[in-house]
Design a protein around this motif. Structure first.
Motif, PDB file in Angstrom:
ATOM      1  N   GLN A  39       0.877  -1.330   0.169  1.00  0.00           N
ATOM      2  CA  GLN A  39      -0.229  -0.298  -0.123  1.00  0.00           C
ATOM      3  C   GLN A  39       0.556   1.295   0.197  1.00  0.00           C
ATOM      4  OE1 GLN A  39      -3.374  -0.351   0.038  1.00  0.00           O
ATOM      5  NE2 GLN A  39      -2.946  -1.842  -0.449  1.00  0.00           N
ATOM      6  N   ARG A  40       1.724   0.857  -0.016  1.00  0.00           N
ATOM      7  CA  ARG A  40       3.327   1.837   0.156  1.00  0.00           C
ATOM      8  C   ARG A  40       3.778   2.492  -1.083  1.00  0.00           C
ATOM      9  NH1 ARG A  40       3.050   4.402   5.533  1.00  0.00           N
ATOM     10  NH2 ARG A  40       2.706   2.414   6.598  1.00  0.00           N
ATOM     11  N   TRP A  41       2.484   3.661  -2.053  1.00  0.00           N
ATOM     12  CA  TRP A  41       2.752   2.888  -3.655  1.00  0.00           C
ATOM     13  C   TRP A  41       3.960   4.983  -3.702  1.00  0.00           C
ATOM     14  CZ3 TRP A  41       2.817   8.399  -4.959  1.00  0.00           C
ATOM     15  CH2 TRP A  41       1.855   9.210  -4.762  1.00  0.00           C
ATOM     16  N   GLN A  42       4.266   5.602  -2.289  1.00  0.00           N
ATOM     17  CA  GLN A  42       5.274   6.897  -2.170  1.00  0.00           C
ATOM     18  C   GLN A  42       6.226   6.122  -1.756  1.00  0.00           C
ATOM     19  OE1 GLN A  42       2.687   6.325  -0.031  1.00  0.00           O
ATOM     20  NE2 GLN A  42       1.901   7.991   0.500  1.00  0.00           N
ATOM     21  N   ALA A  43       7.017   4.951  -1.540  1.00  0.00           N
ATOM     22  CA  ALA A  43       7.726   4.332  -1.144  1.00  0.00           C
ATOM     23  C   ALA A  43       8.011   3.399  -2.203  1.00  0.00           C
ATOM     24  CB  ALA A  43       8.146   3.322  -0.306  1.00  0.00           C
ATOM     25  N   LEU A  44       7.376   2.212  -2.874  1.00  0.00           N
ATOM     26  CA  LEU A  44       7.055   1.652  -4.174  1.00  0.00           C
ATOM     27  C   LEU A  44       7.936   2.455  -4.881  1.00  0.00           C
ATOM     28  CD1 LEU A  44       7.997  -0.551  -5.631  1.00  0.00           C
ATOM     29  CD2 LEU A  44       5.093  -0.540  -5.746  1.00  0.00           C
TER      30      LEU A  44
END
Length: 368
Positions: free
Chosen positions: A307-312
C-alpha cells in the motif's frame, strides 16, 4: 529473412514477453478474459494519448527551437553540457524520458559535429538526466503513470511527493556534469539556431495537452484519449499513424506477464511474506528488482503487494540508474548514439550515481 532478424532485434522486449506469455500459459493456463482483465486500461489509454501528443509536439519543431536558442547563448563546454542536461531533465517531466531522448540526443549529435565535445560523456549524462527529471510527474515515465493511477492521488499530490527526490538527484547530476566537463570556451556557429516552428500546430498541441492532463487527472483516460484522437485525427492524422503502436502492445503484455508471474504460488508467497507494506522494504524491493527486470516491470509486479506507493515510486525511480537495464531509457540512449565503447563507460558513471540516488532515497524515505 533479414527483415525478420531485424524486427526481432528491434522488438526484442516484445518477443521476450510473447515467449514468456506462451510459457506461462503452458504452465498455468488462463482464459482470454482473465488475461485481458490484468491490463490496466487507464494507464494504457493515458500512454496512448501521450504518444500522440508528444509526436505532435515533436513535429512542430518547438523542442529543437527551444534547445538551440539556449545553446546559442552558451560559450563553454561545461555550460553547453549543463544546458542540454537540464533541458533534457525539464522536458522529460512532461514528454516522458524516452521521448526526451529522441528530442535531445539528435541535437547533441549535430552539435558535436560543429564543436569539439565528448559525445560519449554527453549521451551518458543526458540519459541520467531524463531518468532523474522524469521522476517528478506522473507523465514523466510509464512506471509513474501506472503508480499514479494505482494510488488514486491527484496530479499535484504526486508531484509534491516525488519533488524532494527529483531535486536532490538533479543537484547531484549538476555536480557530476560540472566534474566531467571542462570550462574551456567554445565557438558555436550562428547557423545552429535557425529552426522554424509551426506555431499554429504547437498551439493546438499545447491546448490539447493541457486538456488531456486535466481529464486524466480526473481519472477519465478514455475521454482524454478520445479527445486527442479526434483533434489530431482531423488536423494531423499522420501523427496518429506515426506513433509507436507496438509500444502499447509491449505495455499490455507487461501487465499480463508480470501479473501472471506475481500470481505464481512461489513468487506470490515470496512477495507476500516480504512485508512490503513497511516503507523501507518496499523502497529496497523496488530499487533492487528494477536492476534485474527494469523499473516499469518492477512497479507493475510489486504494486499489488504494498500500500506504500510512495516508497515503491521512490524505489523504482532510483532503480532506473545503475545497471543499464534499470530503465529502458538507458538502452534507448545507447542505441541512438553512434559511439563505440559506450556500454562500459556508461556504467562507470551510472553505477556510482545509483549508489548516490539509493542513499538519497533511503534518507528521504526515513525522514518522510
Amino acid at each position: 529473412m533479414r527483415s525478420i532478424v531485424a524486427f526481432i532485434k528491434r522488438e526484442a522486449v516484445l518477443i521476450v514477453l510473447l515467449v514468456a506469455l506462451i510459457a506461462l500459459q503452458a504452465l498455468r493456463p488462463q482464459s482470454a478474459h482473465a488475461l485481458i482483465a490484468m491490463i490496466d486500461g487507464e494507464t494504457l489509454l493515458t500512454l496512448g494519448g501521450l504518444l500522440v501528443l508528444t509526436k505532435a509536439i515533436e513535429h512542430t519543431g518547438a523542442m529543437h527551437w527551444a534547445a538551440q536558442r539556449l545553446i546559442h547563448r552558451v560559450h563553454t563546454e561545461r555550460g553547453l553540457a549543463l544546458v542540454l542536461v537540464l533541458f533534457a531533465a525539464a522536458i522529460s517531466t512532461v514528454l516522458t524520458n524516452d521521448v526526451a531522448l529522441f528530442a535531445v540526443i539528435p541535437i547533441a549529435i549535430s552539435i558535436q559535429q560543429l564543436v569539439a565535445l565528448s559525445l560519449r560523456r554527453l549521451v551518458i549524462v543526458i540519459a541520467i538526466a531524463v531518468n532523474a527529471g522524469s521522476i517528478l510527474t506522473p507523465l514523466g515515465n510509464p512506471q509513474n503513470l501506472f503508480l499514479w493511477h494505482a494510488s488514486g492521488v491527484s496530479f499535484g499530490g504526486f508531484v509534491v511527493t516525488l519533488a524532494p527526490l527529483t531535486l536532490i538527484l538533479i543537484a547531484g547530476l549538476v555536480v557530476l556534469t560540472c566534474a566531467i566537463f571542462h570550462a574551456r570556451r567554445l565557438d558555436i556557429p550562428d547557423g545552429v539556431d535557425h529552426v522554424r516552428v509551426d506555431r499554429r500546430a504547437f498551439a493546438i498541441a499545447a491546448v490539447t495537452f493541457a486538456a488531456f492532463v486535466a481529464i486524466a487527472d480526473l481519472h477519465h483516460a478514455a475521454w482524454g484519449c478520445a479527445l486527442v484522437l479526434i483533434v489530431f485525427g482531423v488536423s494531423r492524422w499522420r501523427t496518429i499513424l506515426e506513433i509507436d503502436w507496438l509500444l502499447l502492445a509491449v505495455f499490455a503484455l507487461m501487465f499480463i506477464v508480470l501479473r501472471s508471474v506475481a500470481n505464481l504460488p512461489l513468487i506470490h508467497d515470496l512477495c507476500a511474506h516480504a512485508n512490503l507494506d513497511e516503507p523501507m522494504r518496499a523502497y529496497v524491493a523496488g530499487a533492487i528488482t528494477s536492476q534485474v527486470i527494469s523499473n516499469v516491470p518492477a512497479a507493475i509486479m510489486l504494486e499489488s503487494f504494498t500500500q506504500r506507493w510512495q516508497a515503491l515510486a521512490y524505489g523504482v525511480s532510483v532503480g532506473g540508474f545503475g545497471w543499464c537495464i534499470g530503465s529502458l531509457a538507458n538502452l534507448i540512449a545507447m542505441r541512438l548514439a553512434p559511439v563505440k565503447g559506450l556500454f562500459w563507460r556508461f556504467h562507470l558513471l551510472s553505477l556510482p550515481f545509483f549508489v548516490f540516488a539509493a542513499i538519497a532515497g533511503a534518507y528521504l524515505i526515513h525522514a518522510l
